[in-house]
Design a protein around this motif. Structure first.
Motif, PDB file in Angstrom:
ATOM      1  N   LYS A  95       0.606  -1.220   0.364  1.00  0.00           N
ATOM      2  CA  LYS A  95       0.541   0.088   0.213  1.00  0.00           C
ATOM      3  C   LYS A  95       1.332   1.723   0.132  1.00  0.00           C
ATOM      4  N   ASP A 114       2.480  -7.647   1.240  1.00  0.00           N
ATOM      5  CA  ASP A 114       0.748  -7.381   1.706  1.00  0.00           C
ATOM      6  C   ASP A 114       0.525  -7.002   0.626  1.00  0.00           C
ATOM      7  N   HIS A 137      -4.828  -8.496   3.071  1.00  0.00           N
ATOM      8  CA  HIS A 137      -5.651  -7.591   3.624  1.00  0.00           C
ATOM      9  C   HIS A 137      -7.026  -7.027   3.455  1.00  0.00           C
ATOM     10  N   HIS A 230      -2.705 -11.859  13.067  1.00  0.00           N
ATOM     11  CA  HIS A 230      -2.401 -10.627  12.990  1.00  0.00           C
ATOM     12  C   HIS A 230      -2.835  -9.806  13.519  1.00  0.00           C
ATOM     13  N   HIS A 232      -1.715  -5.383  13.910  1.00  0.00           N
ATOM     14  CA  HIS A 232      -0.385  -3.891  13.332  1.00  0.00           C
ATOM     15  C   HIS A 232      -1.234  -2.782  14.588  1.00  0.00           C
ATOM     16  N   GLY A 234       0.241   0.367  14.157  1.00  0.00           N
ATOM     17  CA  GLY A 234       0.075   1.993  13.127  1.00  0.00           C
ATOM     18  C   GLY A 234       0.722   2.562  12.581  1.00  0.00           C
ATOM     19  N   SER A 235       1.290   3.397  12.195  1.00  0.00           N
ATOM     20  CA  SER A 235       1.846   4.164  11.470  1.00  0.00           C
ATOM     21  C   SER A 235       3.476   5.478  11.534  1.00  0.00           C
ATOM     22  N   GLY A 271       3.384  -3.951  10.183  1.00  0.00           N
ATOM     23  CA  GLY A 271       4.471  -2.607   9.827  1.00  0.00           C
ATOM     24  C   GLY A 271       4.446  -1.218  11.013  1.00  0.00           C
ATOM     25  N   GLY A 272       5.081  -0.753  10.965  1.00  0.00           N
ATOM     26  CA  GLY A 272       4.912   1.026  11.297  1.00  0.00           C
ATOM     27  C   GLY A 272       6.070   1.586  12.392  1.00  0.00           C
ATOM     28  N   LEU A 273       7.283   1.332  11.042  1.00  0.00           N
ATOM     29  CA  LEU A 273       8.122   2.082  12.044  1.00  0.00           C
ATOM     30  C   LEU A 273       8.345   3.105  11.207  1.00  0.00           C
ATOM     31  N   GLU A 315       5.033  -6.698   7.740  1.00  0.00           N
ATOM     32  CA  GLU A 315       5.483  -5.780   6.992  1.00  0.00           C
ATOM     33  C   GLU A 315       5.300  -4.254   6.998  1.00  0.00           C
ATOM     34  N   PRO A 316       6.250  -3.643   6.816  1.00  0.00           N
ATOM     35  CA  PRO A 316       6.983  -2.116   6.580  1.00  0.00           C
ATOM     36  C   PRO A 316       6.800  -2.479   5.139  1.00  0.00           C
ATOM     37  N   GLY A 317       6.230  -0.880   5.045  1.00  0.00           N
ATOM     38  CA  GLY A 317       5.705  -0.084   4.504  1.00  0.00           C
ATOM     39  C   GLY A 317       6.702   0.770   3.726  1.00  0.00           C
ATOM     40  N   ARG A 355       0.343  14.168   1.221  1.00  0.00           N
ATOM     41  CA  ARG A 355       0.372  14.086   3.014  1.00  0.00           C
ATOM     42  C   ARG A 355       0.195  15.317   3.604  1.00  0.00           C
ATOM     43  N   TYR A 359      -2.419  14.736   5.927  1.00  0.00           N
ATOM     44  CA  TYR A 359      -1.706  14.949   7.753  1.00  0.00           C
ATOM     45  C   TYR A 359      -1.230  16.288   8.306  1.00  0.00           C
ATOM     46  N   MET A 419      -0.704   7.455  -3.155  1.00  0.00           N
ATOM     47  CA  MET A 419      -1.863   8.393  -3.040  1.00  0.00           C
ATOM     48  C   MET A 419      -2.066   9.580  -3.780  1.00  0.00           C
TER      49      MET A 419
HETATM   50  N1  LLP Z   1       0.210  -3.736   7.651  1.00  0.00           N
HETATM   51  C1  LLP Z   1      -0.862  -2.926   7.932  1.00  0.00           C
HETATM   52  C2  LLP Z   1      -2.479  -4.404   8.112  1.00  0.00           C
HETATM   53  C3  LLP Z   1      -1.115  -1.610   7.933  1.00  0.00           C
HETATM   54  O1  LLP Z   1      -2.715  -1.329   7.909  1.00  0.00           O
HETATM   55  C4  LLP Z   1      -0.678  -0.672   7.135  1.00  0.00           C
HETATM   56  C5  LLP Z   1      -0.413   0.101   7.097  1.00  0.00           C
HETATM   57  C6  LLP Z   1       0.938  -1.456   6.981  1.00  0.00           C
HETATM   58  C7  LLP Z   1       1.069  -3.372   7.315  1.00  0.00           C
HETATM   59  C8  LLP Z   1       2.433  -0.360   7.030  1.00  0.00           C
HETATM   60  O2  LLP Z   1       2.839   0.184   7.927  1.00  0.00           O
HETATM   61  P1  LLP Z   1       3.982   1.086   7.843  1.00  0.00           P
HETATM   62  O3  LLP Z   1       4.710   0.352   7.876  1.00  0.00           O
HETATM   63  O4  LLP Z   1       3.652   1.535   6.494  1.00  0.00           O
HETATM   64  O5  LLP Z   1       3.678   1.477   8.241  1.00  0.00           O
HETATM   65  N2  LLP Z   1      -1.322   6.868   4.482  1.00  0.00           N
HETATM   66  C9  LLP Z   1      -0.344   6.865   5.021  1.00  0.00           C
HETATM   67  C10 LLP Z   1      -0.290   6.080   6.350  1.00  0.00           C
HETATM   68  C11 LLP Z   1      -1.004   4.270   5.904  1.00  0.00           C
HETATM   69  C12 LLP Z   1      -0.956   3.498   6.575  1.00  0.00           C
HETATM   70  C13 LLP Z   1      -2.183   2.604   6.161  1.00  0.00           C
HETATM   71  N3  LLP Z   1      -1.214   0.889   7.288  1.00  0.00           N
HETATM   72  C14 LLP Z   1      -0.107   8.271   5.721  1.00  0.00           C
HETATM   73  O6  LLP Z   1       0.323   8.451   4.761  1.00  0.00           O
HETATM   74  O7  LLP Z   1       1.071   8.197   6.780  1.00  0.00           O
END
Ligand code: LLP
Length: 463
Positions: A95, A114, A137, A230, A232, A234-235, A271-273, A315-317, A355, A359, A419
């Motif tokens: 995503k 993911d 997901h 599973h 998660h 937050g981000s 994910g979330g780091l 699952e980091p993004g 963004r 945000y 986005m």
């Molecule tokens: N896994 C799940 C179930 C999630 O919902 C997300 C992010 C991730 C992994 C990945 O998280 P990350 O490692 O990227 O923090 N558009 C927003 C962020 C939305 C995050 C949604 N879920 C922004 O631009 O900050």
């Protein structure tokens, strides 16, 4: 090429370069790891001069550094191998930016993917990702999306009762692997739009439904094989504590699932780091994050008698793709409001980076064609869209600029292209992957014809 120039307070642009080249955790670096100032005083990424890239590919341009992406993938993969005694699998949360080349690189580095929609499933499959490494997901998966997942043998992360009922109906011939997403009730400090683990969240089963969900899965084990759990939280999270707390909750649920007769052997911590968008952001390293989780799972398993250790997934993004990219713009018009501020407009904005307006996210910016020019002005970098809030960076420290100068905004790999929109019918930018002095297009720039591709003009309206 010259070495990283000295830092001076007159010259804040240089502060954004990584101090020690390709070392370090990519999520702590404002600039991609290969960023340099070359002997023409231009910003260079992946051995490519940003000014030359714009001459060739036009602006705005997403410039993606392959070395930074590979370094992030390897650091996650290697850290889990180093700190965790059981099996592990890192997934890239697509995503953050779902794109064929990006998925192919992550997969090539041994990561799974993911996905959260039919479109992301299609992208991962077309990128050559092995279906057994794709995890699907979503809090409102359509029947067609679930059918696509089941047909290709993906693992479905079930989020709600509708997922379970639909899967039981469609998985008659081929038993489907599922994981259960639960809301762990763990709060973290980030923007409220991107918190997901607190109880008041639209994602995942509420903890009070756990027993009923496990009983349902036990009853339908001929069709659904529940392999894991599973969560998660937050981000863009900088604290390690919530990530350290999550495993204890997950392991408790694993014990419960096993006593309900389910073959649960995988835990996915999401994910979330966070990453560094500005100098004041101070996220932990990938290794610290992985160690926190590995240690916490190991301790929770020891405390609750879970032997051997379950397979660990994450699952980091953002932390993988965010730091890889700079977005380069050309400066256009300027407007000075006496005693208030100077606006400097670039040829993109909220349509390529939504963004800041969504945000209130903060970004930094450098002058890619004159890196050593003294940053002695305070200006506000605005986008080109018909929206007063279309401001990319308020009060940026920049040199005196004129039309045609090139600005580069770092840390724009995550949740920018993914986005992006066509607001004001602005075509979406191209993206190039840079590595060892070579630049390859990974996303073609949209044309005006692309913009009309989905418009229909009924005959009776034709002039
Ligand atoms: N896994 C799940 C179930 C999630 O919902 C997300 C992010 C991730 C992994 C990945 O998280 P990350 O490692 O990227 O923090 N558009 C927003 C962020 C939305 C995050 C949604 N879920 C922004 O631009 O900050």
């Amino acid at each position: 090429m010259i070495a990283t120039p000295p830092i001076s307070s007159q010259n804040t642009a240089f502060q954004y370069l990584p101090p020690d080249g390709a070392a370090g955790s990519p999520n702590q670096s404002l600039m991609p790891l290969t960023a340099r100032v070359n002997d023409r005083d231009h910003l260079e990424v992946g051995g490519c001069d940003v000014v030359e890239l714009l001459e060739k590919f036009d602006s705005p341009l997403y410039i993606v550094d392959e070395a930074t992406l590979r370094a992030g993938c390897r650091q996650y993969r290697d850290a889990f191998r180093e700190f965790y005694g059981g099996e592990s699998q890192v997934l890239y949360a697509s995503k953050a930016w779902s794109n064929l080349a990006i998925c192919a690189i992550a997969h090539g580095e041994g990561l799974g993917i993911d996905v959260v929609s039919g479109g992301e499933i299609h992208t991962a499959l077309q990128a050559g990702v092995c279906p057994s490494k794709i995890y699907f997901h979503g809090n409102n998966k359509s029947r067609q999306e679930l059918e696509l997942a089941v047909t290709h043998g993906l693992t479905v992360v079930v989020d709600n009762w509708l997922d379970l009922e639909t899967l039981v109906a469609i998985a008659a011939d081929s038993p489907t692997r599922v994981m259960v997403r639960l809301t762990p009730g763990i709060e973290c400090h980030t923007h409220e739009y991107i918190q997901t683990g607190h109880l008041d969240s639209k994602f995942g089963f509420d903890p009070n439904e756990v027993d009923a969900v496990f009983a349902f899965l036990a009853q339908h084990r001929d069709r659904l094989t529940c392999t894991g759990l599973h969560a998660h939280i937050g981000s863009q999270i900088f604290e390690l504590q919530p990530h350290g707390d999550l495993p204890g909750v997950l392991v408790q649920w694993l014990v419960k699932a096993r006593s309900a007769g389910l073959p649960v052997d995988e835990l996915n911590v999401g994910g979330g780091l966070g990453i560094r968008y500005t100098e004041s952001d101070d996220p932990p390293t990938i290794r610290e994050w992985a160690k926190t989780i590995a240690d916490a799972i190991t301790a929770a398993c020891a405390a609750q008698g879970v032997i051997p250790l379950p397979k660990l997934l994450c699952e980091p993004g953002r932390s993988l793709i965010g730091p890889t990219t700079i977005t380069a713009y050309r400066v256009g018009s300027t407007k000075t409001v006496p005693d208030i501020r100077t606006y400097l407009a670039v040829d993109g904005g909220m349509s390529d980076n939504p963004r800041p307006i969504t945000y209130q996210s903060l970004y930094r910016v450098v002058t890619a064609n004159r890196m050593s020019a003294p940053c002695d002005r305070t200006v506000t970098v605005a986008g080109k869209h018909c929206e007063s809030g279309d401001v990319l960076i308020k009060d940026a420290q920049l040199p005196e600029l004129s039309t045609g100068d090139i600005l580069a905004v770092p840390a724009t790999g995550a949740y920018n292209a993914s986005m992006a929109s066509n607001y004001n019918r602005v075509p979406r930018p191209a993206a190039v992957l840079v590595s060892d002095g070579e630049a390859n297009l990974i996303q073609r720039r949209e044309t005006y014809s692309d913009l009309l591709r989905f418009d229909c003009l009924p005959d009776r309206l034709k002039g």
